[in-house]
Design a protein around this motif. Structure first.
Motif, PDB file in Angstrom:
ATOM      1  N   ALA A 167       9.316  26.817  22.555  1.00  0.00           N
ATOM      2  CA  ALA A 167       9.781  26.604  21.288  1.00  0.00           C
ATOM      3  C   ALA A 167      11.235  26.689  21.015  1.00  0.00           C
ATOM      4  O   ALA A 167      11.603  26.055  19.900  1.00  0.00           O
ATOM      5  CB  ALA A 167       9.394  27.777  20.039  1.00  0.00           C
ATOM      6  N   GLY A 168      12.127  27.255  22.029  1.00  0.00           N
ATOM      7  CA  GLY A 168      13.515  27.195  21.954  1.00  0.00           C
ATOM      8  C   GLY A 168      13.927  28.447  22.955  1.00  0.00           C
ATOM      9  O   GLY A 168      13.322  28.957  23.762  1.00  0.00           O
ATOM     10  N   THR A 169      15.253  28.657  22.925  1.00  0.00           N
ATOM     11  CA  THR A 169      15.926  29.295  23.933  1.00  0.00           C
ATOM     12  C   THR A 169      17.034  30.402  23.326  1.00  0.00           C
ATOM     13  O   THR A 169      17.903  29.851  22.426  1.00  0.00           O
ATOM     14  CB  THR A 169      16.685  28.189  25.057  1.00  0.00           C
ATOM     15  N   VAL A 170      17.004  31.592  23.569  1.00  0.00           N
ATOM     16  CA  VAL A 170      17.685  32.657  23.168  1.00  0.00           C
ATOM     17  C   VAL A 170      18.865  33.136  24.310  1.00  0.00           C
ATOM     18  O   VAL A 170      18.363  33.359  25.304  1.00  0.00           O
ATOM     19  CB  VAL A 170      16.933  33.803  22.531  1.00  0.00           C
ATOM     20  N   PHE A 171      19.940  33.312  23.833  1.00  0.00           N
ATOM     21  CA  PHE A 171      20.972  33.647  24.704  1.00  0.00           C
ATOM     22  C   PHE A 171      21.423  35.187  24.135  1.00  0.00           C
ATOM     23  O   PHE A 171      21.767  35.202  23.168  1.00  0.00           O
ATOM     24  CB  PHE A 171      22.381  33.001  24.883  1.00  0.00           C
ATOM     25  N   GLN A 188      27.928  27.378  21.781  1.00  0.00           N
ATOM     26  CA  GLN A 188      27.554  26.521  20.660  1.00  0.00           C
ATOM     27  C   GLN A 188      26.026  26.744  20.260  1.00  0.00           C
ATOM     28  O   GLN A 188      25.245  25.750  20.317  1.00  0.00           O
ATOM     29  CB  GLN A 188      27.903  25.098  21.140  1.00  0.00           C
ATOM     30  N   PRO A 189      25.591  27.823  20.086  1.00  0.00           N
ATOM     31  CA  PRO A 189      24.302  28.085  19.443  1.00  0.00           C
ATOM     32  C   PRO A 189      24.091  27.620  18.172  1.00  0.00           C
ATOM     33  O   PRO A 189      25.196  27.346  17.507  1.00  0.00           O
ATOM     34  CB  PRO A 189      24.229  29.656  19.628  1.00  0.00           C
ATOM     35  N   GLN A 190      22.841  27.239  17.907  1.00  0.00           N
ATOM     36  CA  GLN A 190      22.565  26.742  16.253  1.00  0.00           C
ATOM     37  C   GLN A 190      22.418  28.010  15.511  1.00  0.00           C
ATOM     38  O   GLN A 190      22.748  27.651  14.328  1.00  0.00           O
ATOM     39  CB  GLN A 190      21.054  26.018  16.528  1.00  0.00           C
ATOM     40  N   ILE A 191      22.241  29.074  16.079  1.00  0.00           N
ATOM     41  CA  ILE A 191      22.154  30.200  15.116  1.00  0.00           C
ATOM     42  C   ILE A 191      22.737  31.693  15.780  1.00  0.00           C
ATOM     43  O   ILE A 191      22.726  31.691  17.062  1.00  0.00           O
ATOM     44  CB  ILE A 191      20.602  30.843  14.844  1.00  0.00           C
ATOM     45  N   ALA A 192      23.711  32.445  15.008  1.00  0.00           N
ATOM     46  CA  ALA A 192      24.099  33.521  15.400  1.00  0.00           C
ATOM     47  C   ALA A 192      23.328  34.699  15.066  1.00  0.00           C
ATOM     48  O   ALA A 192      23.255  34.778  13.666  1.00  0.00           O
ATOM     49  CB  ALA A 192      25.643  33.705  15.083  1.00  0.00           C
ATOM     50  N   PHE A 248      13.436  38.184  12.326  1.00  0.00           N
ATOM     51  CA  PHE A 248      13.709  36.737  12.289  1.00  0.00           C
ATOM     52  C   PHE A 248      12.950  35.642  12.954  1.00  0.00           C
ATOM     53  O   PHE A 248      12.738  35.795  14.235  1.00  0.00           O
ATOM     54  CB  PHE A 248      15.379  36.538  12.797  1.00  0.00           C
ATOM     55  N   VAL A 249      12.602  34.705  12.315  1.00  0.00           N
ATOM     56  CA  VAL A 249      11.928  33.500  13.068  1.00  0.00           C
ATOM     57  C   VAL A 249      12.922  32.680  13.063  1.00  0.00           C
ATOM     58  O   VAL A 249      13.928  31.945  12.425  1.00  0.00           O
ATOM     59  CB  VAL A 249      10.691  33.039  11.898  1.00  0.00           C
ATOM     60  N   LEU A 250      13.224  32.180  14.481  1.00  0.00           N
ATOM     61  CA  LEU A 250      14.089  31.206  14.825  1.00  0.00           C
ATOM     62  C   LEU A 250      13.792  29.820  15.182  1.00  0.00           C
ATOM     63  O   LEU A 250      14.802  28.824  15.061  1.00  0.00           O
ATOM     64  CB  LEU A 250      14.829  31.685  16.392  1.00  0.00           C
ATOM     65  N   ILE A 274      12.283  39.506  16.957  1.00  0.00           N
ATOM     66  CA  ILE A 274      12.753  38.243  16.830  1.00  0.00           C
ATOM     67  C   ILE A 274      11.742  37.243  17.414  1.00  0.00           C
ATOM     68  O   ILE A 274      11.428  37.503  18.552  1.00  0.00           O
ATOM     69  CB  ILE A 274      14.083  38.136  17.365  1.00  0.00           C
ATOM     70  N   ALA A 275      11.409  36.298  16.538  1.00  0.00           N
ATOM     71  CA  ALA A 275      10.347  35.280  17.203  1.00  0.00           C
ATOM     72  C   ALA A 275      10.658  33.981  17.156  1.00  0.00           C
ATOM     73  O   ALA A 275      11.335  33.401  16.442  1.00  0.00           O
ATOM     74  CB  ALA A 275       9.086  35.460  16.086  1.00  0.00           C
ATOM     75  N   LEU A 276      10.235  33.455  18.226  1.00  0.00           N
ATOM     76  CA  LEU A 276      10.039  32.042  18.513  1.00  0.00           C
ATOM     77  C   LEU A 276       8.859  31.498  18.216  1.00  0.00           C
ATOM     78  O   LEU A 276       7.865  31.572  19.360  1.00  0.00           O
ATOM     79  CB  LEU A 276      10.667  31.460  19.969  1.00  0.00           C
TER      80      LEU A 276
END
Length: 432
Positions: free
Chosen positions: A145-149, A373-377, A411-413, A429-431
């Protein structure tokens, strides 16, 4: 007391499981208190995930500070899953479990820096970072669903005493990986500029200790192995013998030796001998920088330590900050030394960097957001003002969306970033 949960495809990953220290002089907080009164340490309420432990794939420990690892011995039986961490943190954890039944039960899986590992539906990549303890790591958490740093605790240190210097190129390359969210340390988000290097701290401590004519006692955080190594080198350069007063210091040096971080040429004097040496040959590191009543420094202030007595003209250096809530404890400690004409030097009373933080200032936050350059902080690790300041830096750096909230918020990311109402007690935190 960090405890983060990342959810995807019905499974969860825990990142860190720590405690926070509860000052007896601090105001009562909202955390649950034991029936007998205030606890010495507090941990996050794990009820959400312990109720569904079969869905918990694993626990990752980013580094061995108490606020990231300290709750595991008490809470792990509620989770009953593997623990993944690097060798130094694994050594600290095993020492915490020594003598308990958990030592043989808890699966501790050692992971090397730079490794990539699949844990359930999560693909984890360990990224070396710089901080105030050996082997600190950020995490890249990839799912369908996505990638978290997940930064964990970090700073940009070009001259750390342990480990490698901060590598900009590693984090600049993350911009190519379409990072969904960057979950970032906010501890120093109210401070302008850049943090100071641990090497600069070593220079400052050498300057102060070289000028001292009496005994020198340095107190700080036991986990800062780099600071301990610097002081051992300063002892050799200034003709002093270095001794440790405090169990946590001896334990940390033992862990550093066991994992190859303590240089073989640096020797320590037997603490039982240090009181018999000429005063100009004595350098001691003592526990108790936050005024803890039972620590070595408090006993030195009360003139009742069995191994060392201080006299007029000796020097006590606080190579540490004052953690909020401990102001009165530390003030009382300093007053006791001053009443005996023992000099004290605190980091806020000198222009010399006798203590440096292990966390990023605003300049470092700005650079990392621009590189990744993340989409969300998602600012974490701080109080409301710190989180808001971190979010402001992210916005100014071009991050399109910032999510700030309270402990326990979900938070739903992905696929649609939002705060999910109605959750409490443990951060998740959920993807999706």
């Amino acid at each position: 007391m960090n405890l983060n949960l990342y959810g995807h495809a019905g499974h969860w990953l825990m990142v860190d499981c720590g405690v926070t220290f509860n000052s007896p002089l601090a105001p009562q907080r909202n955390e649950q208190q034991p029936a007998g009164g205030q606890a010495e340490v507090l941990a996050a309420d794990p009820a959400f995930i312990s109720a569904q432990q079969q869905n918990l794939c694993g626990i990752v420990i980013t580094h061995a500070h108490e606020d990231h690892i300290g709750a595991l011995p008490q809470l792990w039986q509620r989770f009953n899953c593997p623990v993944y961490t690097t060798p130094f943190s694994a050594e600290i954890l095993r020492r915490k479990l020594a003598g308990s039944a958990l030592l043989g039960k808890m699966p501790i899986i050692e992971v090397q820096s730079g490794a990539t590992l699949n844990v359930g539906p999560f693909c984890l990549h360990w990224l070396a970072i710089t901080h105030s303890i050996p082997e600190p790591h950020a995490l890249l958490i990839k799912t369908a669903a996505g990638t978290v740093f997940h930064t964990a605790d970090w700073k940009m240190d070009a001259g750390p005493i342990t480990g490698r210097a901060f590598k900009q190129a590693v984090f600049k390359r993350l911009a190519q990986q379409n990072i969904t969210a960057m979950v970032c340390d906010s501890t120093n988000a109210l401070r302008e500029g850049f943090s100071v290097s641990e090497s600069d701290c070593a220079v400052a401590l050498h300057q102060v200790i070289k000028a001292a004519t009496g005994r020198v006692v340095v107190t700080g955080f036991s986990s800062n192995v780099g600071r301990l190594i610097s002081l051992a080198r300063i002892a050799a350069k200034t003709g002093r013998y270095l001794a440790l007063l405090g169990r946590s210091l001896n334990n940390m040096v033992g862990a550093a030796r066991a994992t190859g971080y303590w240089p073989d040429e640096l020797t320590l004097a037997d603490a039982g001998h240090i009181g018999y040496l000429p005063k100009e040959e004595v350098l001691v590191i003592a526990t108790g920088s936050q005024g803890e009543p039972r620590a070595a420094l408090s006993r030195l202030a009360d003139d009742n330590h069995p191994l060392l007595l201080l006299d007029q003209g000796d020097l006590v250096i606080f190579s540490s900050i004052i953690i909020p809530g401990n102001e009165m404890l530390i003030s009382r400690l300093v007053e006791k030394f001053n009443a005996r004409n023992i000099q004290t030097l605190q980091s806020h009373n000198t222009t010399l960097p006798i203590h440096v933080s292990g966390h990023p200032n605003r300049g470092e936050l700005d650079l990392l957001y621009r590189w990744v350059q993340p989409q969300i902080a998602v600012p974490v690790h701080g109080e409301a003002a710190h989180l808001a300041a971190n979010a402001g830096v992210a916005k100014a750096a071009g991050v399109p969306q910032q999510l700030t909230g309270l402990n326990g918020d979900l938070f739903v990311l992905a696929p649609t970033p939002r705060l999910w109402p109605g959750f409490a007690k443990t951060g998740r935190i959920a993807l999706a």
